[in-house]
Design a protein around this motif. Sequence first.
Motif, PDB file in Angstrom:
ATOM      1  N   VAL A   5       0.857  -1.189   0.000  1.00 42.25           N
ATOM      2  CA  VAL A   5       0.000   0.000   0.000  1.00 42.25           C
ATOM      3  C   VAL A   5       0.893   1.238   0.000  1.00 42.25           C
ATOM      4  CG1 VAL A   5      -1.802   1.253   1.217  1.00 42.25           C
ATOM      5  CG2 VAL A   5      -1.766  -1.260   1.273  1.00 42.25           C
ATOM      6  N   VAL A   6       0.667   2.117  -0.981  1.00 40.16           N
ATOM      7  CA  VAL A   6       1.511   3.306  -1.167  1.00 40.16           C
ATOM      8  C   VAL A   6       0.664   4.563  -1.053  1.00 40.16           C
ATOM      9  CG1 VAL A   6       3.103   4.491  -2.729  1.00 40.16           C
ATOM     10  CG2 VAL A   6       2.960   1.979  -2.758  1.00 40.16           C
ATOM     11  N   LEU A   7       1.160   5.553  -0.333  1.00 41.80           N
ATOM     12  CA  LEU A   7       0.514   6.862  -0.223  1.00 41.80           C
ATOM     13  C   LEU A   7       1.449   7.906  -0.821  1.00 41.80           C
ATOM     14  CD1 LEU A   7      -1.725   8.755   0.850  1.00 41.80           C
ATOM     15  CD2 LEU A   7      -0.530   8.783   3.057  1.00 41.80           C
ATOM     16  N   ILE A   8       0.937   8.680  -1.788  1.00 45.08           N
ATOM     17  CA  ILE A   8       1.742   9.673  -2.498  1.00 45.08           C
ATOM     18  C   ILE A   8       1.113  11.050  -2.314  1.00 45.08           C
ATOM     19  CG2 ILE A   8       2.693  10.384  -4.733  1.00 45.08           C
ATOM     20  CD1 ILE A   8       2.138   7.466  -5.686  1.00 45.08           C
ATOM     21  N   THR A   9       1.834  11.986  -1.713  1.00 46.16           N
ATOM     22  CA  THR A   9       1.308  13.350  -1.620  1.00 46.16           C
ATOM     23  C   THR A   9       1.526  14.065  -2.945  1.00 46.16           C
ATOM     24  OG1 THR A   9       3.384  14.257  -0.729  1.00 46.16           O
ATOM     25  CG2 THR A   9       1.764  13.450   0.860  1.00 46.16           C
ATOM     26  N   GLY A  10       0.610  14.978  -3.253  1.00 40.76           N
ATOM     27  CA  GLY A  10       0.698  15.672  -4.535  1.00 40.76           C
ATOM     28  C   GLY A  10       0.542  14.696  -5.687  1.00 40.76           C
ATOM     29  N   GLY A  11      -0.466  13.817  -5.596  1.00 46.10           N
ATOM     30  CA  GLY A  11      -0.592  12.732  -6.560  1.00 46.10           C
ATOM     31  C   GLY A  11      -1.494  12.991  -7.737  1.00 46.10           C
ATOM     32  N   SER A  12      -2.070  14.181  -7.838  1.00 48.53           N
ATOM     33  CA  SER A  12      -3.065  14.421  -8.896  1.00 48.53           C
ATOM     34  C   SER A  12      -2.448  14.887 -10.204  1.00 48.53           C
ATOM     35  CB  SER A  12      -4.100  15.447  -8.422  1.00 48.53           C
ATOM     36  OG  SER A  12      -3.467  16.690  -8.134  1.00 48.53           O
ATOM     37  N   SER A  13      -1.169  15.231 -10.206  1.00 48.61           N
ATOM     38  CA  SER A  13      -0.541  15.727 -11.434  1.00 48.61           C
ATOM     39  C   SER A  13       0.972  15.555 -11.351  1.00 48.61           C
ATOM     40  CB  SER A  13      -0.869  17.215 -11.651  1.00 48.61           C
ATOM     41  OG  SER A  13      -0.333  18.007 -10.592  1.00 48.61           O
ATOM     42  N   GLY A  14       1.645  15.815 -12.460  1.00 45.44           N
ATOM     43  CA  GLY A  14       3.098  15.853 -12.493  1.00 45.44           C
ATOM     44  C   GLY A  14       3.771  14.565 -12.075  1.00 45.44           C
ATOM     45  N   ILE A  15       4.870  14.703 -11.346  1.00 47.27           N
ATOM     46  CA  ILE A  15       5.660  13.556 -10.922  1.00 47.27           C
ATOM     47  C   ILE A  15       4.834  12.613 -10.039  1.00 47.27           C
ATOM     48  CG2 ILE A  15       7.570  12.869  -9.409  1.00 47.27           C
ATOM     49  CD1 ILE A  15       9.177  15.201 -10.556  1.00 47.27           C
ATOM     50  N   GLY A  16       4.030  13.158  -9.138  1.00 52.40           N
ATOM     51  CA  GLY A  16       3.234  12.330  -8.245  1.00 52.40           C
ATOM     52  C   GLY A  16       2.262  11.446  -8.999  1.00 52.40           C
ATOM     53  N   LYS A  17       1.584  12.017  -9.989  1.00 54.55           N
ATOM     54  CA  LYS A  17       0.643  11.228 -10.792  1.00 54.55           C
ATOM     55  C   LYS A  17       1.377  10.158 -11.584  1.00 54.55           C
ATOM     56  CE  LYS A  17      -3.114  11.553 -14.151  1.00 54.55           C
ATOM     57  NZ  LYS A  17      -3.845  12.424 -15.101  1.00 54.55           N
ATOM     58  N   SER A  18       2.523  10.516 -12.135  1.00 51.78           N
ATOM     59  CA  SER A  18       3.310   9.554 -12.895  1.00 51.78           C
ATOM     60  C   SER A  18       3.733   8.377 -12.016  1.00 51.78           C
ATOM     61  CB  SER A  18       4.544  10.241 -13.489  1.00 51.78           C
ATOM     62  OG  SER A  18       5.308   9.335 -14.244  1.00 51.78           O
ATOM     63  N   ILE A  19       4.177   8.671 -10.795  1.00 51.88           N
ATOM     64  CA  ILE A  19       4.561   7.609  -9.857  1.00 51.88           C
ATOM     65  C   ILE A  19       3.354   6.725  -9.546  1.00 51.88           C
ATOM     66  CG2 ILE A  19       5.328   7.108  -7.502  1.00 51.88           C
ATOM     67  CD1 ILE A  19       6.945   9.755  -7.638  1.00 51.88           C
ATOM     68  N   GLY A  20       2.206   7.358  -9.273  1.00 49.82           N
ATOM     69  CA  GLY A  20       1.006   6.615  -8.920  1.00 49.82           C
ATOM     70  C   GLY A  20       0.527   5.702 -10.027  1.00 49.82           C
ATOM     71  N   ARG A  35      -5.019  18.757  -2.692  1.00 50.06           N
ATOM     72  CA  ARG A  35      -5.618  19.717  -1.762  1.00 50.06           C
ATOM     73  C   ARG A  35      -7.105  19.895  -2.011  1.00 50.06           C
ATOM     74  NH1 ARG A  35      -2.026  24.922  -2.429  1.00 50.06           N
ATOM     75  NH2 ARG A  35      -1.962  24.098  -4.530  1.00 50.06           N
ATOM     76  N   ASN A  36      -7.533  19.746  -3.267  1.00 54.30           N
ATOM     77  CA  ASN A  36      -8.933  20.018  -3.610  1.00 54.30           C
ATOM     78  C   ASN A  36      -9.483  18.906  -4.490  1.00 54.30           C
ATOM     79  OD1 ASN A  36     -11.396  21.108  -4.364  1.00 54.30           O
ATOM     80  ND2 ASN A  36     -10.594  23.185  -4.587  1.00 54.30           N
ATOM     81  N   LEU A  49      -7.293  11.102  -2.364  1.00 51.53           N
ATOM     82  CA  LEU A  49      -7.809  11.600  -1.091  1.00 51.53           C
ATOM     83  C   LEU A  49      -7.539  13.095  -0.948  1.00 51.53           C
ATOM     84  CD1 LEU A  49      -6.376   8.822   1.275  1.00 51.53           C
ATOM     85  CD2 LEU A  49      -8.656   8.895   0.244  1.00 51.53           C
ATOM     86  N   ALA A  50      -8.396  13.760  -0.182  1.00 56.21           N
ATOM     87  CA  ALA A  50      -8.178  15.174   0.126  1.00 56.21           C
ATOM     88  C   ALA A  50      -7.127  15.293   1.225  1.00 56.21           C
ATOM     89  CB  ALA A  50      -9.484  15.823   0.572  1.00 56.21           C
ATOM     90  N   LEU A  51      -6.106  16.094   0.975  1.00 54.96           N
ATOM     91  CA  LEU A  51      -5.039  16.286   1.973  1.00 54.96           C
ATOM     92  C   LEU A  51      -4.256  17.534   1.615  1.00 54.96           C
ATOM     93  CD1 LEU A  51      -2.642  13.611   3.436  1.00 54.96           C
ATOM     94  CD2 LEU A  51      -1.716  15.737   2.535  1.00 54.96           C
ATOM     95  N   ASP A  52      -4.032  18.363   2.606  1.00 54.23           N
ATOM     96  CA  ASP A  52      -3.173  19.535   2.466  1.00 54.23           C
ATOM     97  C   ASP A  52      -1.987  19.329   3.406  1.00 54.23           C
ATOM     98  OD1 ASP A  52      -1.884  21.995   2.506  1.00 54.23           O
ATOM     99  OD2 ASP A  52      -3.722  23.174   2.631  1.00 54.23           O
ATOM    100  N   VAL A  53      -0.778  19.252   2.862  1.00 52.47           N
ATOM    101  CA  VAL A  53       0.382  18.955   3.710  1.00 52.47           C
ATOM    102  C   VAL A  53       0.656  20.044   4.742  1.00 52.47           C
ATOM    103  CG1 VAL A  53       1.507  17.476   2.003  1.00 52.47           C
ATOM    104  CG2 VAL A  53       2.037  19.930   2.049  1.00 52.47           C
ATOM    105  N   LYS A  54      -0.005  21.196   4.603  1.00 56.58           N
ATOM    106  CA  LYS A  54       0.154  22.263   5.587  1.00 56.58           C
ATOM    107  C   LYS A  54      -0.892  22.172   6.703  1.00 56.58           C
ATOM    108  CE  LYS A  54       0.105  25.535   2.414  1.00 56.58           C
ATOM    109  NZ  LYS A  54       0.177  26.876   1.775  1.00 56.58           N
ATOM    110  N   ASP A  55      -1.770  21.180   6.603  1.00 53.63           N
ATOM    111  CA  ASP A  55      -2.865  21.039   7.566  1.00 53.63           C
ATOM    112  C   ASP A  55      -2.813  19.656   8.226  1.00 53.63           C
ATOM    113  OD1 ASP A  55      -5.220  20.808   8.963  1.00 53.63           O
ATOM    114  OD2 ASP A  55      -6.512  21.518   7.340  1.00 53.63           O
TER     115      ASP A  55
END
Length: 269
Positions: A5-20, A35-36, A49-55
């Motif tokens: 099971v892998v959790l990737i922050t910033g997974g909706s675009s760019g490098i994160g999406k590519s990794i996912g 974040r949204n 999932l919804a997640l803001d790394v500042k929160d």
Amino acid sequence: MERKVVLITGGSSGIGKSIGEYLTSKGFIVYGTTRNLSKHPNFNAFHLLALDVKDPKTIATAVAQVVANEGRLDVLVNNAGVGITGPIEETPYEEIQGAFDTNVHGPIYMIKAVLPQMRKQRAGLIINITSIAGYMGLPYRGIYSASKGALELITEALRMETKDFGVQITNLAPGDFATNIAAGRYHAPISESSAYKKPYENTLKQINDHVDTAQDPIAVAKMVLRIIHTKKARIHYKVGQPMQKFSLFLKKILPDIMYEKLLLNHYKL
């Protein structure tokens, strides 16, 4: 064999999406974060999932949801980050604070949230996505370099603190890759009256040109898979164009002033 099971922050675009997407294709159970969620109504590459790394509250909720759904969390990829450019003197302090909140404090919040579960499992892997820029102070990218460099050092300390828990922590530093980071990067305004106007303008153009001609982020995803399959992860990994990685070798062997001159020549400053 149990699927990891892998959790990737910033997974909706760019490098994160590519990794996912890549890890999903290899049989992993992948959760990405954004974040949204409302901005991605048709996202179906993997769980989002919804997640803001500042929160920290959203972090706790997302991590708890993954563990509730899957019973475990094997890999955290701390990928969420922001770019920032500008003369340090003219960069608004709130933007400097924001960059450190996302690039340094955010990964720390994430690590603090997942470590109890990984300790409980006596197993886990945390991959902090940093940057080759984090190994040197780059002109007009000093804040970005400093934030990524800070995460590199935090990882070194954490590895020693967690060595008895079965948890591995490592850094993966990419060079320039073809993503939408330039669009989301904060640029200090180029003021006509600024003492830095011409050199900053030229450097900014060069930075954006590098991103436009950069490599496919799939190379980062493949390195992430390689790290996951490594029995004992190294402290530092780099992925990028040969010259970018060679620049790190030069920094190790050249006198500081000579390396600084190379950077000045490279950026035509």
